[in-house]
Motif scaffolding. Structure first.
Motif, PDB file in Angstrom:
ATOM      1  N   VAL A  39     -23.102  28.043  -0.695  1.00  0.00           N
ATOM      2  CA  VAL A  39     -22.912  26.899   0.051  1.00  0.00           C
ATOM      3  C   VAL A  39     -21.448  26.204  -0.445  1.00  0.00           C
ATOM      4  N   LEU A  40     -21.048  26.496  -1.627  1.00  0.00           N
ATOM      5  CA  LEU A  40     -19.990  25.644  -2.217  1.00  0.00           C
ATOM      6  C   LEU A  40     -18.584  26.240  -1.504  1.00  0.00           C
ATOM      7  N   GLN A  41     -18.656  27.448  -0.758  1.00  0.00           N
ATOM      8  CA  GLN A  41     -17.640  28.310  -0.217  1.00  0.00           C
ATOM      9  C   GLN A  41     -17.132  27.395   0.985  1.00  0.00           C
ATOM     10  N   ALA A  42     -17.969  26.448   1.602  1.00  0.00           N
ATOM     11  CA  ALA A  42     -18.039  25.873   3.096  1.00  0.00           C
ATOM     12  C   ALA A  42     -17.581  24.455   2.629  1.00  0.00           C
ATOM     13  N   LYS A  43     -16.982  24.187   1.457  1.00  0.00           N
ATOM     14  CA  LYS A  43     -16.843  23.010   1.202  1.00  0.00           C
ATOM     15  C   LYS A  43     -15.839  22.211   2.153  1.00  0.00           C
ATOM     16  N   GLY A  61     -24.149  35.243 -13.340  1.00  0.00           N
ATOM     17  CA  GLY A  61     -23.249  34.516 -13.110  1.00  0.00           C
ATOM     18  C   GLY A  61     -23.400  33.819 -11.782  1.00  0.00           C
ATOM     19  N   GLU A  62     -24.686  33.471 -11.359  1.00  0.00           N
ATOM     20  CA  GLU A  62     -24.878  32.977 -10.173  1.00  0.00           C
ATOM     21  C   GLU A  62     -25.234  31.435  -9.964  1.00  0.00           C
ATOM     22  N   ILE A  63     -24.809  30.619  -9.090  1.00  0.00           N
ATOM     23  CA  ILE A  63     -25.193  29.339  -9.227  1.00  0.00           C
ATOM     24  C   ILE A  63     -26.065  29.016  -8.170  1.00  0.00           C
ATOM     25  N   GLN A  64     -27.240  28.368  -8.629  1.00  0.00           N
ATOM     26  CA  GLN A  64     -28.280  28.144  -7.663  1.00  0.00           C
ATOM     27  C   GLN A  64     -28.257  26.649  -6.846  1.00  0.00           C
ATOM     28  N   LEU A  65     -28.623  26.825  -5.604  1.00  0.00           N
ATOM     29  CA  LEU A  65     -28.620  25.621  -5.128  1.00  0.00           C
ATOM     30  C   LEU A  65     -29.639  24.672  -5.373  1.00  0.00           C
ATOM     31  N   THR A  66     -30.595  25.211  -6.121  1.00  0.00           N
ATOM     32  CA  THR A  66     -31.690  24.365  -6.546  1.00  0.00           C
ATOM     33  C   THR A  66     -31.053  23.325  -7.762  1.00  0.00           C
ATOM     34  N   ASP A  67     -30.248  24.202  -8.560  1.00  0.00           N
ATOM     35  CA  ASP A  67     -29.765  23.445  -9.665  1.00  0.00           C
ATOM     36  C   ASP A  67     -28.823  22.498  -9.214  1.00  0.00           C
ATOM     37  N   GLY A  68     -28.059  22.622  -8.265  1.00  0.00           N
ATOM     38  CA  GLY A  68     -27.108  21.599  -7.790  1.00  0.00           C
ATOM     39  C   GLY A  68     -27.885  20.387  -7.317  1.00  0.00           C
ATOM     40  N   ILE A  69     -29.032  20.529  -6.676  1.00  0.00           N
ATOM     41  CA  ILE A  69     -29.864  19.384  -6.029  1.00  0.00           C
ATOM     42  C   ILE A  69     -30.514  18.695  -7.335  1.00  0.00           C
ATOM     43  N   LYS A  70     -31.076  19.451  -8.039  1.00  0.00           N
ATOM     44  CA  LYS A  70     -31.626  18.743  -9.392  1.00  0.00           C
ATOM     45  C   LYS A  70     -30.270  17.977 -10.059  1.00  0.00           C
TER      46      LYS A  70
END
Length: 292
Positions: free
Chosen positions: A116-120, A230-239
């Motif tokens: 998702v971050l790649q679409a910023k 090294g994964e960035i989870q969308l759930t962590d970003g929403i939290k």
């Protein structure tokens, strides 16, 4: 304050689709046909029905078939026109005119949040939808349209949610939430737990592959500490977003098919075929005649 419209939809589509090998060895999972349309086209049509005019695919290696599918095919169109196959010609042309489609590459598969971050830079400073193509939602009103309407009411991030019974909730992100006092379809989110162990879940409300997110999510994703691999989870970003903004779950109307799972894909194929006017009656008769 003016209500910001949701005009853009992001489709993370860089995964390798290993659950469908060998079919996905050379073909993107998103291009697997559900009756006669690839999975990702159902999601694009859902977004367009919700008023989205720009579609952003986050892709990786081996995904060129998706680009070809949504592009014009001059040779195919000329051949269909020459043979007088006007109905098929219209179908071929309609695919390439659904919306403005752009592509951004995710060089490494580092999690849904990273995708998702790649679409910023393409999304900019506006709310946007995220659609996971292998979650197919069959509904009278586009699932994302239902969520866009909820966003317009709340001006807050909205997470598609459904009740998952029993221990199956352990396969999903789970909402710690309470019902909203005004809108029975909204859930006031307090926290989220990713794949809780049986018996530890805060609710039976699972997060599914539909999101409306405010642009602040990009700032949160840039600050998230990567997890395993090294994964960035969308759930962590929403939290992290919950510390600054309200976030709601949304109980949509419709039936979800997990087409990223072989059994779910087969069930979806049967149900979608049976609903077709051209295929449904003969297919139903054939099924009745089988002894299996």
């Amino acid at each position: 304050m003016s209500v910001q419209k949701v005009r853009k939809a992001v489709f993370p589509a860089a995964g390798m689709g290993t659950r469908f090998l060998p079919a996905t060895k050379a073909m993107p999972k998103e291009m697997l046909p559900l009756v006669d349309k690839p999975l990702i086209q159902y999601g694009v049509e859902e977004a367009v029905a919700a008023g989205c005019t720009e579609i952003i695919f986050v892709t990786g290696r081996g995904k060129s078939a998706m680009e070809d599918h949504f592009d014009r095919s001059a040779e195919l169109e000329a051949q269909l026109e020459m043979k007088g196959k006007t109905a098929l010609l219209e179908i071929a042309r309609s695919v390439s005119s659904l919306a403005k489609i752009t592509y951004v590459r995710q060089a490494e598969a580092l999690g849904l949040g990273h995708a998702v971050l790649q679409a910023k830079w393409l999304v900019g400073n506006e709310p946007f939808a995220v659609i996971l193509a292998d979650d197919i939602v069959d509904s009278k009103t586009s699932c994302i349209k239902q969520m866009v309407e909820a966003y317009e009411e709340t001006q807050s991030s909205i997470l598609g949610s459904e009740v998952v019974e029993g221990d199956a909730i352990s396969n999903y992100g789970c909402l710690d939430c309470t019902p909203d006092a005004k809108n029975p379809r909204l859930l006031d989110v307090h926290d989220m737990v990713e794949k809780p162990k049986p018996g530890t879940q805060p609710s039976q409300n699972a997060i599914i592959g539909r999101y409306i997110l405010t642009p602040r999510i990009f700032e949160m994703l840039e600050q998230v500490t990567p997890g395993a691999g090294g994964e960035i989870q969308l759930t962590d970003g929403i939290k992290a977003l919950l510390r600054y903004e309200k976030v709601y779950g949304f109980s949509y109307e419709g039936k979800r098919h997990d087409a990223g799972d072989k059994l779910g894909f087969l069930k979806a194929t049967v149900e979608f075929a049976l609903k077709r006017n051209d295929l449904g009656p003969p297919f139903r008769e054939w099924l009745k005649a089988q002894t299996f």
